[in-house]
Design an enzyme around this catalytic site. Structure first.
Site, short mmCIF file in Angstrom:
data_model
loop_
_atom_site.label_atom_id
_atom_site.label_comp_id
_atom_site.label_asym_id
_atom_site.label_seq_id
_atom_site.Cartn_x
_atom_site.Cartn_y
_atom_site.Cartn_z
N ASN A 146 13.81 -17.14 6.24
CA ASN A 146 15.26 -16.88 6.21
C ASN A 146 15.60 -15.42 6.52
OD1 ASN A 146 14.67 -15.48 3.85
ND2 ASN A 146 15.69 -16.94 2.48
N LEU A 147 14.56 -14.61 6.77
CA LEU A 147 14.71 -13.19 7.14
C LEU A 147 15.40 -12.36 6.07
CD1 LEU A 147 15.59 -13.49 10.97
CD2 LEU A 147 13.34 -13.28 9.87
N ALA A 198 6.64 -18.02 1.52
CA ALA A 198 8.05 -17.69 1.27
C ALA A 198 8.30 -17.56 -0.23
CB ALA A 198 8.95 -18.76 1.86
N GLY A 220 5.64 0.84 -18.06
CA GLY A 220 5.33 -0.21 -19.02
C GLY A 220 4.61 -1.38 -18.37
N TYR A 267 8.24 -12.67 -12.03
CA TYR A 267 7.55 -12.93 -10.77
C TYR A 267 6.24 -13.68 -11.02
CZ TYR A 267 4.42 -12.04 -6.84
OH TYR A 267 3.51 -12.18 -5.83
N ASN A 300 -3.62 -6.37 -4.56
CA ASN A 300 -3.08 -5.37 -3.64
C ASN A 300 -3.56 -5.60 -2.22
OD1 ASN A 300 -3.33 -4.22 -6.48
ND2 ASN A 300 -1.99 -2.71 -5.53
N SER A 305 4.53 9.97 -6.58
CA SER A 305 4.54 9.97 -8.04
C SER A 305 3.28 9.30 -8.56
CB SER A 305 5.77 9.23 -8.56
OG SER A 305 6.96 9.90 -8.21
N VAL A 306 2.65 9.93 -9.51
CA VAL A 306 1.47 9.39 -10.19
C VAL A 306 1.91 9.02 -11.61
CG1 VAL A 306 -0.87 9.81 -11.00
CG2 VAL A 306 -0.10 10.78 -8.81
#
Length: 320
Positions: free
Chosen positions: A34-35, A72, A278, A139, A168, A202-203
Site C-alpha cells: 500500500n506504499l 506487510a 526502557g 509490535y 537486526n 546517540s549512545v
C-alpha cells in the site's frame, strides 16, 4: 522449477530484496504493497505491482499463486506503544484477511516475516525457538499473535508455513537497501552522521554488563535473510508451522558498530551519551541452529565491515 509468488510488503526493505532474489531464481513475482512505508521504486523491475492493502487480499489472491511471502506489517516499536490499535488492526487484522483469502483460493504455502521481538527480554542468549515468548511492546505482541494464528491455520486447514524470527537486518543488495522515514535503526543512523545529515550518534547507555558497556545486537545481512526465505519455501510442509530464528550467532556492541562505520567510511563519527532506553536488554543474539538443520541455511555475509560497506554504498547511491 519456477513458481508464482505473492510478496506482500514487497516495496519495503526486506520485501524488495526477497522479491529480487525470487526473480533471479527464475520465479514470477507479484508485489502487493500500500506504499504507506514502502517505495514504488523499490519494487524490482521484473515484478508485477499491485498498490493495495492486505486487508483487501481477497481481491488479488487467487489459485495461480504457489505461495505467499508475507512482509506487510507496521514495525516501529515506539509507534506501537503510542498507537497499539494501528498494530492490531494492520498486523493481526491484515494477516487474518490474508489467510482467509489464501484459504479460499487454495494457496497452501506461506513464509512469514516474524521477529525475535516475540521473545521480549530473553532469560538466556543465544535465543532458541523454545525460549519463553513474552513481548514487551504491541509490535512484538501482534507478531506473536500472528504466529499463533498461523499455527491454528496449519493445524485446521493444512497450511504449510515457516515463520522466520530475526532481530537486526542490515546491509544492502545492489539497488535495494534500507530507507525508513523516520529512521530508527543503528547502522543507517550512524551512516547519516558520516554523510553529514546528523551531527552525532546517540549512545543510549554505556553501563550495561557487556565488555564496553553498550548493548550488543546480532546483525544479519539482508541478502542472507533473503536466501533464508527462499529456502523456507522449499521447507514448508502441509499442516506444519515451522518457526526458525535467524542470526549470525554472535553480536556486536553499539560502540563496535560505530567504530566499524568510522573505518569503512573514513569519516569521524561524534558520539553523544544519552540515558538508557526502557526495555533495552543488554544482549540480544539469536541461535540459528534450527534454520541450519531444517532449511539448510548458512549465512555467508556475517562480517560486520562487509555489512556496513554494502549499506554505505547504497546510502551514497541514493544521494547521487
Amino acid at each position: 522449477m519456477s513458481g508464482k509468488y505473492l510478496v506482500t510488503g514487497g516495496a519495503g526493505y526486506v520485501g524488495s530484496v526477497v522479491a529480487q532474489h525470487l526473480l533471479e531464481a527464475g520465479h514470477e513475482v507479484v508485489v502487493l504493497d500500500n506504499l504507506s512505508t514502502g517505495f514504488r521504486e523499490a519494487v524490482p523491475a521484473g515484478a508485477s505491482f499491485i498498490e493495495g492493502d492486505i486487508r483487501d487480499a481477497a481481491k488479488w489472491v487467487d489459485s495461480t499463486f504457489d505461495a505467499v511471502l508475507h512482509f506487510a506489517a507496521s514495525s516501529q516499536v515506539g509507534e506501537s506503544v503510542a498507537k497499539p490499535e494501528k498494530y492490531w488492526d494492520n498486523n493481526v487484522g491484515g494477516t487474518m484477511a490474508l489467510l482467509a483469502a489464501m484459504r479460499s483460493a487454495g494457496v497452501r504455502k506461506l513464509v512469514f516475516s516474524s521477529t525475535a521481538a516475540t521473545y521480549g527480554e530473553p532469560e538466556t542468549t543465544p535465543i532458541v525457538e523454545s525460549a519463553p515468548t513474552s513481548p514487551t511492546n504491541p509490535y512484538g505482541a501482534t507478531k506473536l499473535a500472528v504466529d499463533h494464528m498461523i499455527t491454528s491455520e496449519a493445524t485446521a486447514h493444512g497450511l504449510g508455513a515457516v515463520s522466520l524470527r530475526y532481530f537486526n537486518v542490515a546491509g544492502a543488495y545492489g539497488a535495494y537497501g534500507e530507507r525508513h522515514e523516520p529512521e530508527s535503526h543503528l547502522i543507517p543512523l550512524v551512516l547519516q552522521v558520516a554523510q553529514g545529515k546528523r551531527d552525532a550518534i546517540s549512545v543510549f547507555g554505556d553501563d550495561y554488563p557487556t565488555p564496553d558497556g553498550t548493548c550488543i545486537r546480532d546483525y544479519i545481512h539482508v541478502a542472507d535473510l533473503a536466501e533464508a526465505h527462499l529456502l523456507a519455501l522449499d521447507a514448508a510442509r502441509p499442516t506444519e508451522h515451522l518457526i526458525c530464528n535467524l542470526g549470525n550467532g554472535e553480536g556486536f556492541s553499539v560502540r563496535e558498530v560505530i567504530e566499524t562505520v568510522r573505518r569503512v567510511t573514513g569519516h569521524p563519527i561524534p558520539e553523544v551519551m544519552a540515558p538508557r532506553r526502557g526495555g533495552d536488554p543488554a544482549v540480544l543474539v539469536a541461535s540459528a541452529q534450527t534454520a541450519r538443520e531444517r532449511l539448510g541455511w548458512n549465512p555467508s555475509r556475517a562480517d560486520l565491515a562487509g555489512i556496513v560497506a554494502d549499506a554505505w554504498e547504497f546510502a551514497q547511491q541514493r544521494d547521487k
